[in-house]
Design a protein around this motif. Structure first.
Motif, PDB file in Angstrom:
ATOM      1  N   SER A  38      24.251 -26.141 -46.619  1.00 34.71           N
ATOM      2  CA  SER A  38      24.724 -27.529 -46.484  1.00 34.71           C
ATOM      3  C   SER A  38      25.476 -27.897 -47.876  1.00 34.71           C
ATOM      4  CB  SER A  38      23.411 -28.155 -46.178  1.00 34.71           C
ATOM      5  OG  SER A  38      22.752 -28.069 -47.288  1.00 34.71           O
ATOM      6  N   LEU A  39      25.233 -27.347 -48.791  1.00 36.62           N
ATOM      7  CA  LEU A  39      25.758 -27.626 -50.200  1.00 36.62           C
ATOM      8  C   LEU A  39      27.300 -27.092 -50.305  1.00 36.62           C
ATOM      9  CD1 LEU A  39      25.120 -29.318 -52.539  1.00 36.62           C
ATOM     10  CD2 LEU A  39      24.312 -27.339 -54.006  1.00 36.62           C
ATOM     11  N   GLU A  40      27.637 -25.849 -49.535  1.00 33.19           N
ATOM     12  CA  GLU A  40      28.667 -25.439 -49.961  1.00 33.19           C
ATOM     13  C   GLU A  40      29.878 -25.918 -49.551  1.00 33.19           C
ATOM     14  OE1 GLU A  40      28.839 -21.272 -48.193  1.00 33.19           O
ATOM     15  OE2 GLU A  40      27.180 -20.693 -49.095  1.00 33.19           O
ATOM     16  N   PRO A  41      30.199 -26.964 -48.586  1.00 36.07           N
ATOM     17  CA  PRO A  41      31.298 -27.515 -48.381  1.00 36.07           C
ATOM     18  C   PRO A  41      31.482 -28.622 -49.668  1.00 36.07           C
ATOM     19  CG  PRO A  41      30.308 -27.659 -46.360  1.00 36.07           C
ATOM     20  CD  PRO A  41      29.151 -27.014 -47.391  1.00 36.07           C
ATOM     21  N   PHE A  42      30.410 -29.058 -50.227  1.00 36.63           N
ATOM     22  CA  PHE A  42      30.664 -29.955 -51.462  1.00 36.63           C
ATOM     23  C   PHE A  42      31.169 -29.022 -52.623  1.00 36.63           C
ATOM     24  CE2 PHE A  42      28.384 -31.038 -55.534  1.00 36.63           C
ATOM     25  CZ  PHE A  42      29.239 -32.033 -55.690  1.00 36.63           C
ATOM     26  N   VAL A  58      26.039 -12.527 -58.783  1.00 35.34           N
ATOM     27  CA  VAL A  58      26.560 -14.291 -59.177  1.00 35.34           C
ATOM     28  C   VAL A  58      28.066 -14.300 -59.056  1.00 35.34           C
ATOM     29  CG1 VAL A  58      26.507 -16.054 -60.852  1.00 35.34           C
ATOM     30  CG2 VAL A  58      24.606 -14.642 -60.337  1.00 35.34           C
ATOM     31  N   GLY A  59      28.855 -13.349 -59.540  1.00 32.91           N
ATOM     32  CA  GLY A  59      30.194 -13.387 -59.626  1.00 32.91           C
ATOM     33  C   GLY A  59      30.796 -13.450 -58.264  1.00 32.91           C
ATOM     34  N   THR A  60      30.300 -12.792 -57.240  1.00 29.46           N
ATOM     35  CA  THR A  60      30.638 -12.538 -55.977  1.00 29.46           C
ATOM     36  C   THR A  60      30.612 -13.917 -55.087  1.00 29.46           C
ATOM     37  OG1 THR A  60      30.265 -10.475 -55.891  1.00 29.46           O
ATOM     38  CG2 THR A  60      30.550 -11.347 -53.760  1.00 29.46           C
ATOM     39  N   GLN A  61      29.360 -14.461 -55.467  1.00 31.25           N
ATOM     40  CA  GLN A  61      29.151 -15.648 -55.042  1.00 31.25           C
ATOM     41  C   GLN A  61      30.206 -16.844 -55.744  1.00 31.25           C
ATOM     42  OE1 GLN A  61      27.350 -16.287 -52.220  1.00 31.25           O
ATOM     43  NE2 GLN A  61      27.106 -14.188 -52.168  1.00 31.25           N
ATOM     44  N   LEU A  62      30.238 -16.896 -56.809  1.00 31.79           N
ATOM     45  CA  LEU A  62      31.211 -17.920 -57.515  1.00 31.79           C
ATOM     46  C   LEU A  62      32.513 -17.749 -57.046  1.00 31.79           C
ATOM     47  CD1 LEU A  62      29.976 -17.866 -61.009  1.00 31.79           C
ATOM     48  CD2 LEU A  62      29.398 -19.506 -59.359  1.00 31.79           C
ATOM     49  N   GLU A  63      33.221 -16.509 -56.905  1.00 36.54           N
ATOM     50  CA  GLU A  63      34.287 -16.250 -56.264  1.00 36.54           C
ATOM     51  C   GLU A  63      34.491 -16.967 -55.048  1.00 36.54           C
ATOM     52  OE1 GLU A  63      37.228 -15.063 -57.448  1.00 36.54           O
ATOM     53  OE2 GLU A  63      36.820 -14.108 -59.413  1.00 36.54           O
ATOM     54  N   ARG A  64      33.563 -16.673 -54.261  1.00 33.89           N
ATOM     55  CA  ARG A  64      33.530 -17.154 -52.788  1.00 33.89           C
ATOM     56  C   ARG A  64      33.778 -18.635 -52.579  1.00 33.89           C
ATOM     57  NH1 ARG A  64      29.701 -18.499 -48.829  1.00 33.89           N
ATOM     58  NH2 ARG A  64      28.119 -18.599 -50.461  1.00 33.89           N
ATOM     59  N   LEU A  65      32.991 -19.155 -53.539  1.00 31.76           N
ATOM     60  CA  LEU A  65      33.043 -20.739 -53.427  1.00 31.76           C
ATOM     61  C   LEU A  65      34.058 -21.273 -54.435  1.00 31.76           C
ATOM     62  CD1 LEU A  65      29.283 -21.216 -53.987  1.00 31.76           C
ATOM     63  CD2 LEU A  65      30.422 -21.613 -51.984  1.00 31.76           C
ATOM     64  N   GLY A  66      35.106 -20.165 -54.863  1.00 34.99           N
ATOM     65  CA  GLY A  66      36.209 -20.816 -55.683  1.00 34.99           C
ATOM     66  C   GLY A  66      35.956 -21.225 -57.147  1.00 34.99           C
TER      67      GLY A  66
END
Length: 377
Positions: free
Chosen positions: A255-259, A344-352
């Motif tokens: 639920s936080l990802e759009p933010f 962590v890097g993969t997730q940060l890349e996914r979120l921009g």
């Protein structure tokens, strides 16, 4: 809970963005304190001279230590270990929390200052009362004029104003959806992310009449979160099944990802351009280790940067303090193992958000005697 005989003293103001961040932390954690304005004789006679500048918030401890800056104030109590930790112990949540703190305390100054000063005619009486209460009429007029003059250096212009307002509305919409699921950003208790975000969302956007009305009408759950952050303890009556813990397994709530994607759209390319500016400045100036980042204690900017906000050209001030905020994310990435760093890097890349971690630099910003200084590896 703290039960010291002599309480801590917080010097600040009800309408101050950064005071709000520190005040919420003290209240949530049950730390006994008294708040005093900058007009208090002790601030004038002792605190400001000790700092070399008049700046808030400032915490004075029962043993007389003076701590300025919300990060340092919060970290003072976190090191004591007597409070609910606000830094997640797992790397992804920790890094994301620091990035959100940066967004709230640095990038969202556009939103906070635009709504406060661009709508001055509609809320002049409210703001006049706030500034006069803390400092008197003569000082209030001077301070209000100075604050208003900061808008261009923050990137608030006639061209960017509609984009800032659209950004505020999107922020409210994405947070409204998240708070329908859980009371805080990362679960059942506030993290450093919540304290970073409450700074603009209380003092300016949740308190000044124009933006507060938008918040109440468009995002009542966000307004309720603002109330929750200003309450003592964990005010989570609407979430009876929610444990007072961060989300398990170092995950980011869906639920936080759009933010978070909204955050990425808002901070880049401005953050990229500011980091590039610091890299060039360090290479050209070669400051000595331990040298203050600016030539005077009250000066925070090294220069200006030509960049863009949502496609519109702006010229903004470059403050090394942003490194002090974000390098804590880089420090976390530096101590985890390769597997965790890759995850962590993969997730940060996914979120921009990967570029918000200022890794790979041989310099950093530290604070000594309540002043930012350069440090080199």
């Amino acid at each position: 809970m703290f039960s010291q005989a002599t309480p801590y003293v917080l010097y600040g103001a009800p309408h101050s963005l950064y005071t709000g961040k520190a005040r919420c932390y003290l209240r949530n954690q049950g730390i006994a304190y008294v708040e005093r304005p900058t007009s208090h004789p002790d601030f004038v006679a002792r605190i400001a001279p000790a700092l070399g500048r008049a700046i808030i918030p400032v915490l004075e401890t029962p043993d007389g230590e003076i701590i300025q800056d919300t990060i340092d104030i919060i970290d003072y109590f976190e090191r004591r270990g007597d409070v609910r930790p606000v830094y997640p112990s797992t790397p992804l949540q920790h890094v994301v929390a620091v990035i959100i703190e940066y967004f709230g305390c640095q990038a969202m100054r556009k939103h906070a200052m635009h709504y406060r000063w661009s709508y001055l005619p509609e809320q002049r009486d409210f703001l006049w009362h706030a500034f006069v209460t803390g400092s008197g009429e003569a000082v209030a007029e001077k301070v209000m004029g100075r604050m208003h003059s900061y808008l261009p250096a923050l990137g608030v212009t006639e061209q960017t104003a509609p984009l800032i307002e659209r950004s505020y509305e999107t922020l409210l919409d994405t947070l409204e959806a998240h708070f329908a699921v859980m009371p805080y950003l990362l679960g059942g208790r506030p993290s450093i992310a919540d304290y970073g975000l409450i700074a603009p969302l209380f003092a300016h956007l949740g308190r000044d009449p124009v933006p507060a009305a938008i918040m109440k009408q468009r995002a009542p759950r966000v307004f309720r979160w603002v109330e929750r952050m200003n309450a003592p303890g964990l005010d989570t009556v609407e979430y009876p099944e929610q444990a007072s813990a961060f989300v398990a397994d170092d995950t980011i709530p869906p639920s936080l990802e759009p933010f978070l994607r909204h955050v990425a759209e808002d901070i880049f390319p401005e953050l990229d351009d500011k980091l590039d500016f610091f890299d060039r400045w360090i290479a050209e100036q070669r400051p000595a280790d331990g040298r203050p980042v600016a030539d005077k204690p009250h000066r925070r900017q090294l220069g200006t940067v030509n960049t863009q906000y949502r496609g519109v050209p702006i010229e903004v001030g470059a403050e090394p303090y942003l490194l002090y905020v974000l390098q804590r994310a880089a420090d976390t990435m530096a101590i985890v193992n390769d597997e965790a760093a890759a995850r962590v890097g993969t997730q940060l890349e996914r979120l921009g958000l990967a570029r918000a971690v200022p890794s790979g630099r041989d310099y950093r910003v530290a604070r000594e005697n309540n002043i930012e200084v350069w440090r080199f590896d």
